[in-house]
Design a protein around this motif. Structure first.
Motif, PDB file in Angstrom:
ATOM      1  N   LYS A 165       0.832  -1.205   0.000  1.00 46.56           N
ATOM      2  CA  LYS A 165       0.000   0.000   0.000  1.00 46.56           C
ATOM      3  C   LYS A 165       0.868   1.257   0.000  1.00 46.56           C
ATOM      4  O   LYS A 165       0.562   2.238  -0.697  1.00 46.56           O
ATOM      5  N   VAL A 166       1.943   1.239   0.783  1.00 47.23           N
ATOM      6  CA  VAL A 166       2.833   2.410   0.837  1.00 47.23           C
ATOM      7  C   VAL A 166       3.441   2.669  -0.540  1.00 47.23           C
ATOM      8  O   VAL A 166       3.459   3.802  -1.024  1.00 47.23           O
ATOM      9  N   PHE A 167       3.895   1.624  -1.186  1.00 49.20           N
ATOM     10  CA  PHE A 167       4.522   1.822  -2.497  1.00 49.20           C
ATOM     11  C   PHE A 167       3.505   2.260  -3.545  1.00 49.20           C
ATOM     12  O   PHE A 167       3.855   2.962  -4.497  1.00 49.20           O
ATOM     13  N   ALA A 168       2.257   1.864  -3.360  1.00 47.90           N
ATOM     14  CA  ALA A 168       1.222   2.287  -4.307  1.00 47.90           C
ATOM     15  C   ALA A 168       0.783   3.725  -4.046  1.00 47.90           C
ATOM     16  O   ALA A 168       0.504   4.477  -4.983  1.00 47.90           O
ATOM     17  N   ALA A 169       0.729   4.100  -2.763  1.00 46.49           N
ATOM     18  CA  ALA A 169       0.126   5.387  -2.392  1.00 46.49           C
ATOM     19  C   ALA A 169       1.121   6.543  -2.344  1.00 46.49           C
ATOM     20  O   ALA A 169       0.729   7.704  -2.452  1.00 46.49           O
ATOM     21  N   CYS A 170       2.380   6.233  -2.142  1.00 45.53           N
ATOM     22  CA  CYS A 170       3.339   7.308  -1.841  1.00 45.53           C
ATOM     23  C   CYS A 170       4.367   7.442  -2.960  1.00 45.53           C
ATOM     24  O   CYS A 170       4.903   6.450  -3.451  1.00 45.53           O
ATOM     25  N   LYS A 171       4.615   8.665  -3.315  1.00 49.18           N
ATOM     26  CA  LYS A 171       5.570   8.927  -4.397  1.00 49.18           C
ATOM     27  C   LYS A 171       6.930   9.313  -3.832  1.00 49.18           C
ATOM     28  O   LYS A 171       7.047   9.724  -2.697  1.00 49.18           O
ATOM     29  N   ASP A 172       7.921   9.195  -4.676  1.00 50.81           N
ATOM     30  CA  ASP A 172       9.266   9.673  -4.317  1.00 50.81           C
ATOM     31  C   ASP A 172       9.748   9.084  -3.003  1.00 50.81           C
ATOM     32  O   ASP A 172      10.202   9.810  -2.121  1.00 50.81           O
ATOM     33  N   ILE A 173       9.634   7.786  -2.880  1.00 50.41           N
ATOM     34  CA  ILE A 173      10.092   7.166  -1.633  1.00 50.41           C
ATOM     35  C   ILE A 173      11.326   6.308  -1.839  1.00 50.41           C
ATOM     36  O   ILE A 173      11.777   5.617  -0.939  1.00 50.41           O
ATOM     37  N   GLY A 174      11.883   6.362  -3.036  1.00 53.69           N
ATOM     38  CA  GLY A 174      13.032   5.515  -3.351  1.00 53.69           C
ATOM     39  C   GLY A 174      14.240   5.759  -2.469  1.00 53.69           C
ATOM     40  O   GLY A 174      15.020   4.850  -2.198  1.00 53.69           O
ATOM     41  N   GLU A 175      14.386   7.017  -2.015  1.00 53.05           N
ATOM     42  CA  GLU A 175      15.564   7.358  -1.227  1.00 53.05           C
ATOM     43  C   GLU A 175      15.328   7.174   0.276  1.00 53.05           C
ATOM     44  O   GLU A 175      16.239   7.336   1.077  1.00 53.05           O
ATOM     45  N   LEU A 176      14.112   6.848   0.652  1.00 53.20           N
ATOM     46  CA  LEU A 176      13.827   6.701   2.076  1.00 53.20           C
ATOM     47  C   LEU A 176      14.401   5.383   2.586  1.00 53.20           C
ATOM     48  O   LEU A 176      14.576   4.431   1.838  1.00 53.20           O
ATOM     49  N   ILE A 177      14.686   5.362   3.862  1.00 53.09           N
ATOM     50  CA  ILE A 177      15.228   4.143   4.466  1.00 53.09           C
ATOM     51  C   ILE A 177      14.140   3.451   5.277  1.00 53.09           C
ATOM     52  O   ILE A 177      13.234   4.099   5.812  1.00 53.09           O
ATOM     53  N   ARG A 178      14.230   2.148   5.319  1.00 50.68           N
ATOM     54  CA  ARG A 178      13.297   1.354   6.112  1.00 50.68           C
ATOM     55  C   ARG A 178      13.744   1.435   7.566  1.00 50.68           C
ATOM     56  O   ARG A 178      14.881   1.112   7.900  1.00 50.68           O
ATOM     57  N   LEU A 179      12.846   1.929   8.411  1.00 50.08           N
ATOM     58  CA  LEU A 179      13.206   2.076   9.824  1.00 50.08           C
ATOM     59  C   LEU A 179      12.854   0.792  10.575  1.00 50.08           C
ATOM     60  O   LEU A 179      11.880   0.121  10.250  1.00 50.08           O
ATOM     61  N   PRO A 180      13.659   0.457  11.570  1.00 52.85           N
ATOM     62  CA  PRO A 180      13.491  -0.851  12.223  1.00 52.85           C
ATOM     63  C   PRO A 180      12.248  -0.913  13.106  1.00 52.85           C
ATOM     64  O   PRO A 180      11.920   0.048  13.805  1.00 52.85           O
TER      65      PRO A 180
END
Lengths: 248, 144
Positions: free
Chosen positions: B27-42
């Motif tokens: 859902k996040v990848f479908a709904a949110c743009k420009d997230i390629g540079e974000l890091i996955r937080l633990p």
């Protein structure tokens, strides 16, 4: 005979440090930071942001090290025993906590403190020294088994230096911090030197914002410096693999 | 059956809505743009920082900025209503803390943080920080 024995003993003592100076692998050096606690401002936050994705791929990367950092965190706040609601505080499990409270809760083997930018600490070295005294006093009570490390300020960029001419003050602060650490039983970590170019300011291409913060490349240098620091500590016999600090 | 339909909500006693097939990550990848540079937080930091207990979380997906632009996307499916309410309270505290951090330091980030809020629908919570936070929040809660 006695003379020969004394000479032999002196030779052994001289060579002993060299015998200890085995080159550890990066993985081995990394274990120095297992379960460590890093506290600080945006510099520490961005270091954490650099480490977190790498740790996703390799859990041994700063294994179980915890980072509590706030954008505008001050060393003055790190030196508080009680929360001041007007400060930008660290948040621990949903509640604002002082650094010493977090250290008490986690009881880490090592605490690395990286802040001072937001205090403009290089312009107030005397305040900084009093904060260090206070932090060490608090840590002796709240987490007496934790070794405290203070990380130097990184250099400023050429842009900042041209505008403000502060690098010399930054350097003076780092030197004062180093001396203070030696006096109070803390350990100073110099990350500034490896981040500097020949002109004495931040290397080109490693700044995030053109001013004070480091980008991925800059944080990679910091991590490398930290690993080399671990090697130095090992060489000095202050740390053993599979163990924590040897008694000072 | 009618009563169950009327109850809505979620929780141990009320029926959980029919299984949502799409993961929060999808859902996040479908709904949110420009997230390629974000890091996955633990996930551990949801507890260590924000205070949300792991047993209160059914599923979570958390992205944050590696830099200082404040961008963040956090979606949580809580275990039940009570867990969702607990998490909502803690997330609001977390958001407030982020605002305090940024207020005198990163004015643009502060603006983004004041323009957003924690949103909850049934057992799902969302916190989006960014230029399209409202639209992202709506999309992430859609179908929850």
């Amino acid at each position: 005979m006695l003379k020969k024995t004394v000479c032999l003993l002196a030779l052994v003592l001289l060579l002993f440090p060299l015998a200890r100076a085995e080159q550890l692998t990066d993985s081995e050096r990394m274990t120095f930071y297992d379960d460590a606690l890093f506290v600080g401002d945006s510099l520490a936050r961005m270091l954490r942001n650099y480490i977190v994705p790498l740790r996703e791929e390799d859990p041994s990367f700063f294994r179980d090290a915890k980072f509590y950092a706030a954008y505008s965190y001050q060393m003055r706040t790190a030196a508080r025993e009680r929360i001041n609601a007007d400060d930008v505080n660290l948040i621990y499990k949903g509640s604002p906590k002082t650094m010493c409270e977090i250290a008490a809760a986690l009881n880490p083997p090592r605490l690395f403190i990286w802040c001072g930018l937001n205090d403009r600490i290089a312009l107030h070295i005397d305040w900084a020294m009093s904060y260090v005294d206070r932090i060490m006093e608090l840590m002796a009570r709240y987490a007496p088994d934790t070794q405290v490390y203070f990380i130097s300020l990184p250099p400023v960029t050429r842009k900042v230096e041209n505008q403000s001419h502060v690098q010399a003050k930054w350097d003076a602060y780092n030197e004062a911090l180093s001396e203070k650490c030696a006096q109070v039983g803390a350990v100073f970590i110099d990350v500034a030197t490896d981040l500097k170019g020949e002109d004495g300011v931040m290397l080109r291409g490693i700044s995030y914002d053109g001013e004070y913060h480091l980008n991925e490349e800059g944080n990679a240098i910091v991590v490398q410096t930290l690993l080399e620091f671990a090697q130095e500590q090992y060489d000095l016999g202050l740390w053993t693999l599979n163990g924590y600090a040897v008694t000072e | 059956m009618l009563a169950a339909l009327l109850l809505g909500g979620c929780g141990a006693k009320e029926s959980i809505p029919a299984a949502v097939p799409v993961s929060l990550e999808d859902k996040v990848f479908a709904a949110c743009k420009d997230i390629g540079e974000l890091i996955r937080l633990p996930a551990g930091d949801l507890t260590d920082l924000i205070g949300i207990e792991q047993e209160d979380i059914r599923e979570a997906y958390w992205l944050g900025s590696s830099g200082l632009d404040g961008r963040e996307i956090l979606a949580i499916r809580a275990l039940d209503t009570q867990a969702a309410l607990r998490a909502e309270e803690l997330l609001k505290g977390y958001l407030e803390q982020r605002r305090q951090e940024a207020k005198n330091y990163l004015p643009e980030v502060y603006q983004l943080l004041t323009d957003t809020d924690v949103a909850r629908k049934n057992c799902t919570l969302v916190l989006c920080v960014g230029a399209d936070a409202k639209a992202e929040t709506k999309a992430l809660l859609d179908g929850e």
